[in-house]
Scaffold this motif. Structure first.
Motif, PDB file in Angstrom:
ATOM      1  N   ALA A 132      43.262  83.068  33.430  1.00 46.26           N
ATOM      2  CA  ALA A 132      43.051  81.959  32.499  1.00 46.26           C
ATOM      3  C   ALA A 132      42.365  80.786  33.185  1.00 46.26           C
ATOM      4  N   GLY A 133      42.511  80.705  34.515  1.00 43.30           N
ATOM      5  CA  GLY A 133      41.913  79.605  35.255  1.00 43.30           C
ATOM      6  C   GLY A 133      40.486  79.848  35.694  1.00 43.30           C
ATOM      7  N   GLU A 134      39.943  81.038  35.421  1.00 44.95           N
ATOM      8  CA  GLU A 134      38.553  81.320  35.796  1.00 44.95           C
ATOM      9  C   GLU A 134      37.609  80.368  35.053  1.00 44.95           C
ATOM     10  N   GLU A 135      36.534  79.976  35.727  1.00 40.11           N
ATOM     11  CA  GLU A 135      35.625  78.975  35.172  1.00 40.11           C
ATOM     12  C   GLU A 135      34.875  79.466  33.939  1.00 40.11           C
ATOM     13  N   THR A 136      34.494  80.740  33.924  1.00 40.35           N
ATOM     14  CA  THR A 136      33.696  81.264  32.812  1.00 40.35           C
ATOM     15  C   THR A 136      34.294  82.545  32.266  1.00 40.35           C
ATOM     16  N   ILE A 137      33.924  82.855  31.021  1.00 35.88           N
ATOM     17  CA  ILE A 137      34.357  84.112  30.411  1.00 35.88           C
ATOM     18  C   ILE A 137      33.805  85.294  31.189  1.00 35.88           C
ATOM     19  N   GLU A 138      32.582  85.158  31.717  1.00 36.02           N
ATOM     20  CA  GLU A 138      31.969  86.254  32.476  1.00 36.02           C
ATOM     21  C   GLU A 138      32.829  86.633  33.672  1.00 36.02           C
ATOM     22  N   LYS A 139      33.348  85.637  34.381  1.00 34.91           N
ATOM     23  CA  LYS A 139      34.191  85.910  35.548  1.00 34.91           C
ATOM     24  C   LYS A 139      35.509  86.548  35.129  1.00 34.91           C
ATOM     25  N   THR A 140      36.054  86.046  34.026  1.00 41.07           N
ATOM     26  CA  THR A 140      37.301  86.623  33.515  1.00 41.07           C
ATOM     27  C   THR A 140      37.110  88.093  33.158  1.00 41.07           C
ATOM     28  N   LEU A 141      36.059  88.389  32.394  1.00 43.78           N
ATOM     29  CA  LEU A 141      35.796  89.762  31.973  1.00 43.78           C
ATOM     30  C   LEU A 141      35.472  90.659  33.158  1.00 43.78           C
ATOM     31  N   SER A 142      34.775  90.125  34.149  1.00 47.59           N
ATOM     32  CA  SER A 142      34.438  90.907  35.341  1.00 47.59           C
ATOM     33  C   SER A 142      35.706  91.368  36.058  1.00 47.59           C
ATOM     34  N   GLU A 143      36.688  90.479  36.154  1.00 48.23           N
ATOM     35  CA  GLU A 143      37.956  90.844  36.794  1.00 48.23           C
ATOM     36  C   GLU A 143      38.721  91.857  35.958  1.00 48.23           C
ATOM     37  N   ILE A 144      38.709  91.657  34.653  1.00 41.96           N
ATOM     38  CA  ILE A 144      39.429  92.550  33.746  1.00 41.96           C
ATOM     39  C   ILE A 144      38.883  93.974  33.824  1.00 41.96           C
ATOM     40  N   GLN A 145      37.584  94.094  33.814  1.00 38.85           N
ATOM     41  CA  GLN A 145      36.940  95.413  33.784  1.00 38.85           C
ATOM     42  C   GLN A 145      37.255  96.245  35.016  1.00 38.85           C
ATOM     43  N   LYS A 146      37.539  95.597  36.128  1.00 35.46           N
ATOM     44  CA  LYS A 146      37.825  96.319  37.370  1.00 35.46           C
ATOM     45  C   LYS A 146      39.106  97.144  37.272  1.00 35.46           C
ATOM     46  N   GLY A 147      40.093  96.596  36.570  1.00 36.05           N
ATOM     47  CA  GLY A 147      41.390  97.271  36.543  1.00 36.05           C
ATOM     48  C   GLY A 147      41.718  97.982  35.247  1.00 36.05           C
ATOM     49  N   ALA A 148      40.760  98.077  34.329  1.00 29.62           N
ATOM     50  CA  ALA A 148      41.046  98.646  33.002  1.00 29.62           C
ATOM     51  C   ALA A 148      40.918 100.163  32.988  1.00 29.62           C
ATOM     52  N   HIS A 149      41.746 100.802  32.167  1.00 30.27           N
ATOM     53  CA  HIS A 149      41.624 102.249  31.959  1.00 30.27           C
ATOM     54  C   HIS A 149      41.929 102.558  30.499  1.00 30.27           C
ATOM     55  N   LYS A 150      41.432 103.685  30.012  1.00 29.21           N
ATOM     56  CA  LYS A 150      41.591 104.028  28.607  1.00 29.21           C
ATOM     57  C   LYS A 150      43.053 104.293  28.262  1.00 29.21           C
ATOM     58  N   GLU A 151      43.420 103.837  27.069  1.00 27.92           N
ATOM     59  CA  GLU A 151      44.786 104.035  26.595  1.00 27.92           C
ATOM     60  C   GLU A 151      45.011 105.516  26.293  1.00 27.92           C
ATOM     61  N   PHE A 152      46.022 106.092  26.905  1.00 32.57           N
ATOM     62  CA  PHE A 152      46.205 107.544  26.887  1.00 32.57           C
ATOM     63  C   PHE A 152      46.335 108.112  25.471  1.00 32.57           C
ATOM     64  N   TYR A 153      47.286 107.612  24.687  1.00 33.68           N
ATOM     65  CA  TYR A 153      47.527 108.193  23.365  1.00 33.68           C
ATOM     66  C   TYR A 153      46.375 107.947  22.412  1.00 33.68           C
ATOM     67  N   TYR A 154      45.754 106.773  22.516  1.00 28.67           N
ATOM     68  CA  TYR A 154      44.616 106.504  21.635  1.00 28.67           C
ATOM     69  C   TYR A 154      43.448 107.424  21.966  1.00 28.67           C
ATOM     70  N   ASN A 155      43.317 107.780  23.220  1.00 29.42           N
ATOM     71  CA  ASN A 155      42.255 108.703  23.622  1.00 29.42           C
ATOM     72  C   ASN A 155      42.424 110.059  22.932  1.00 29.42           C
TER      73      ASN A 155
END
Length: 272
Positions: A132-155
């Motif tokens: 939440a403290g990241e300066e820009t949305i781009e930085k926030t999303l960049s961090e998020i994308q690194k640790g994301a994985h597809k939801e098992f049951y929805y897949n």
């Protein structure tokens, strides 16, 4: 003509997650976008913390002093929605910059249901505050994308979205990332408030939409990221089983649905 939309977000005392969800929406909100947050029996400190958020857009808050539950909370949002399309988003789901526009692009012709991709994230409270403290949305999303994985049951459920009118497409109807023409959901009376606690009020609405022959569209480039949180496992499963019993009794003549509910019941029972 581009349609307007209302985003309905129910929340229950998850302020840090809600704040980050609202921050990610910030670059996308225009005068044609209404954002509704339904506070479902929240603590006073949650309401106060929300009022201190510094956002560039207005939010329409709905405060229910009593905890009315997921179905009723969403219906409170639906009642106040003024957009042509309603996008349902949870208070712990982060969206990419084109989330709203991609949803709306499918609603320009016939009324439909649009389902996007669901990714899971596992972050501590400290990590969420850091994001939440990241300066820009781009930085926030960049961090998020690194640790994301597809939801098992929805897949797995995606299999039922291969065709716009697959008979079992309602199995994949989950409210964390879905849009519906407002006329459709109001015509069906919204969510069934007899579903209490956790589970299947969304599947029930998806089933009723499918029975009206509404087309489902899947676009897995419409991504939201789910910030996972803990549940009281036994309580969640007990609520799930009660809702499944109600769902089963509601449509006793649909043998296929009865089999689907039977499978869900086995899954819920194994988690007790």
């Amino acid at each position: 003509m581009k349609k307007s939309c209302s985003i309905v977000i129910p929340t229950k005392d998850k302020l840090s997650r809600l704040a980050l969800t609202l921050k990610c929406l910030e670059p996308q909100v225009t005068e044609d976008v209404q954002v509704i947050v339904v506070f479902d029996g929240c603590k006073e400190e949650t309401i106060e913390g929300f009022s201190n958020l510094n956002l560039s857009y207005e939010i329409d808050p709905i405060i229910s002093e009593k905890n009315v539950g997921r179905a009723a909370a969403r219906n409170l949002g639906i009642a106040e929605a003024i957009g042509d399309v309603i996008i349902f988003l949870d208070d712990d789901r982060l969206t990419e910059r084109d989330f709203i526009n991609k949803h709306l692009s499918y609603h320009e012709e016939e009324p439909c249901v649009v389902l996007g991709e669901r990714m899971d994230l596992k972050y501590s409270e400290e990590a969420i505050l850091d994001l939440a403290g990241e300066e820009t949305i781009e930085k926030t999303l960049s961090e998020i994308q690194k640790g994301a994985h597809k939801e098992f049951y929805y897949n797995i459920k995606k299999w039922f979205l291969r065709k716009p009118r697959h008979a079992l497409r309602y199995i994949a109807f989950i409210t964390g990332n879905v849009s519906i023409d407002t006329c459709l959901i109001k015509q069906l009376g919204g969510f069934d408030e007899s579903f209490k606690g956790w589970g299947y009020e969304d599947t029930d609405l998806g089933y009723r939409l499918a029975k009206e022959n509404v087309k489902y569209i899947a676009d897995y480039s419409i991504i939201c990221y789910h910030m996972l949180h803990s549940h009281v496992r036994g309580q969640k499963s007990n609520e799930e089983l009660k809702n499944l019993d109600y769902f089963k009794a509601k449509f006793p003549r649909d043998k296929t649905l009865q089999k689907v509910i039977g499978l869900y019941t086995i899954k819920a029972s194994l988690r007790l």
